[in-house]
Design an enzyme around this catalytic site. Structure first.
Site, PDB file in Angstrom:
ATOM      1  N   ARG A   1       1.077  -1.084  -0.151  1.00  0.00           N
ATOM      2  CA  ARG A   1      -0.125  -0.125  -0.241  1.00  0.00           C
ATOM      3  C   ARG A   1       0.903   1.728   0.158  1.00  0.00           C
ATOM      4  O   ARG A   1       1.776   1.614   0.773  1.00  0.00           O
ATOM      5  CB  ARG A   1      -0.604   0.121   1.229  1.00  0.00           C
TER       6      ARG A   1
ATOM      7  N   GLU B   1      -2.673   8.287  -4.855  1.00  0.00           N
ATOM      8  CA  GLU B   1      -2.622   7.643  -5.717  1.00  0.00           C
ATOM      9  C   GLU B   1      -4.178   7.272  -6.363  1.00  0.00           C
ATOM     10  O   GLU B   1      -4.912   7.470  -5.517  1.00  0.00           O
ATOM     11  CB  GLU B   1      -1.880   5.888  -6.041  1.00  0.00           C
TER      12      GLU B   1
ATOM     13  N   HIS C   1      -1.041  -0.176  -9.361  1.00  0.00           N
ATOM     14  CA  HIS C   1      -1.895  -1.104  -8.639  1.00  0.00           C
ATOM     15  C   HIS C   1      -2.111  -2.219  -9.016  1.00  0.00           C
ATOM     16  O   HIS C   1      -3.635  -1.763  -9.126  1.00  0.00           O
ATOM     17  CB  HIS C   1      -3.302   0.554  -7.615  1.00  0.00           C
TER      18      HIS C   1
HETATM   19  C1  GLV Z   1      -4.894  -4.806  -3.331  1.00  0.00           C
HETATM   20  O1  GLV Z   1      -4.356  -4.287  -3.047  1.00  0.00           O
HETATM   21  C2  GLV Z   1      -5.904  -5.507  -2.162  1.00  0.00           C
HETATM   22  O2  GLV Z   1      -5.667  -5.586  -1.338  1.00  0.00           O
HETATM   23  O3  GLV Z   1      -6.292  -6.482  -2.953  1.00  0.00           O
END
Ligand code: GLV
Ligand code: GLV
Length: 322
Positions: free
Chosen positions: A234, A263, A281
């Site tokens: 994250r 982001e 991401h």
């Molecule tokens: C993706 O970032 C998730 O947390 O599934």
């Protein structure tokens, strides 16, 4: 029929399952609903499927009086105020398990791309700069095989990453606040040893106030000048401004990043660096895994609205208070 909101474009197979059971208010788009629109559409809903970019906070919960369940289509759930949900008797669920292997694959994709400068080299070739072959200088990278892999946050995804390192004859070290007894392919070390000895440092901790800027200037200063930092967890766990400074000053060798503070509006200073690889991401983004996540989230939602305990309930306290 109970009413649910689906906050984003989702596989038709999943929507069909939901349509058979519920009255579905479907935001069939890739853009997130603005918070006021999300709030308005939740006013009469019993359940919702939401994405990691949808913020479910106390303000929105206050105007969703019927909401029984918030099913996050992600393993991370820092977009949801879980204590506020618990206080309002809303079940919160996530999608663990189904994305571990795919996310571990992505960590390796970024790790190897960063070590061997794959993306910068691709750009150089496309830009027509390959005029003569070079034995050394421009494209010398870092060996992955035989190197030391450090994992900060040894959960299920961390273990899937460590397993892959065996094929590269790597030494694998990790740090968690408490050593895990069930970790096979890695050795627990103190955090300062992890930073000092890792040739590749993979961050795999969830975001919370406690992990905010867990990696900042002081931690980056402990790393080897040849080391690469990989973050597929994250944004916010890493202090992006400090990382940019470390990359610019060649305090570390490089970075492979899938997640960022703020982001999708990441710090534009990243764009000027040739020793960072950037992806949007997409850690869990294969067709099979995104389908499995969506189905898992649907299972959780359906169970919750049928009076059963959802398989991936994050706040079991709501069951006893109900
Ligand atoms: C993706 O970032 C998730 O947390 O599934
Ligand atoms: C995070 O969800 C992990 O399992 O490492």
């Amino acid at each position: 029929m109970k009413k649910i909101l689906v906050s984003r474009h989702l596989f038709p197979e999943v929507i069909e399952r939901l349509h058979a059971l519920f009255e579905v208010d479907y935001h069939d788009a890739n853009d997130a609903l603005a918070p006021p629109d999300l709030a308005a559409r939740l006013a009469d809903k019993d359940g919702m499927m939401l994405m990691l970019t949808d913020k479910l906070d106390a303000q929105i919960i206050a105007v969703a009086p019927k909401l029984e369940v918030a099913s996050n289509v992600a393993v991370g759930y820092n977009n949801i105020d879980v204590p506020a949900c618990t206080a309002a008797s809303i079940m919160v669920t996530n999608t663990p398990g189904v994305l571990n292997e795919t996310t571990a694959d992505m960590v390796w994709a970024l790790l190897m791309a960063s070590a061997r400068r794959v993306v910068a080299a691709d750009k150089w070739v496309r830009d027509g700069q390959w005029q003569s072959w070079q034995f050394m200088d421009r494209w010398l990278g870092q060996d992955v095989h035989g190197a030391t892999l450090g994992i900060l946050g040894m959960g299920r995804i961390g273990q899937a990453i460590a397993k892959r390192a065996q094929g590269f004859d790597m030494r694998v070290i990790y740090h968690n606040r408490t050593p895990q007894s069930d970790v096979k392919d890695a050795t627990w070390v103190q955090k300062n040893i992890l930073f000092a000895e890792a040739d590749f440092l993979v961050v795999m901790v969830p975001y919370s106030p406690a992990t905010h800027h867990l990696i900042g200037a002081a931690e980056l200063a402990q790393m080897k000048p040849t080391a690469h930092l990989i973050n597929v967890a994250r944004g916010g766990v890493v202090d992006d401004a400090a990382l940019i400074a470390a990359l610019k000053n060649r305090q570390i060798g490089g970075a492979g990043l899938d997640v960022f503070e703020g982001e999708p509006a990441l710090n534009p200073a990243f764009f000027d660096l040739d020793n960072v690889t950037l992806t949007p991401h997409i850690g869990s983004s294969t067709r099979a895994t995104r389908m499995a996540m969506a189905m898992c989230a649907a299972d959780n939602l359906i169970a919750a609205l049928s009076g059963q305990t959802p398989p991936n309930l994050l706040n079991p306290e709501v069951m006893s208070s109900a």
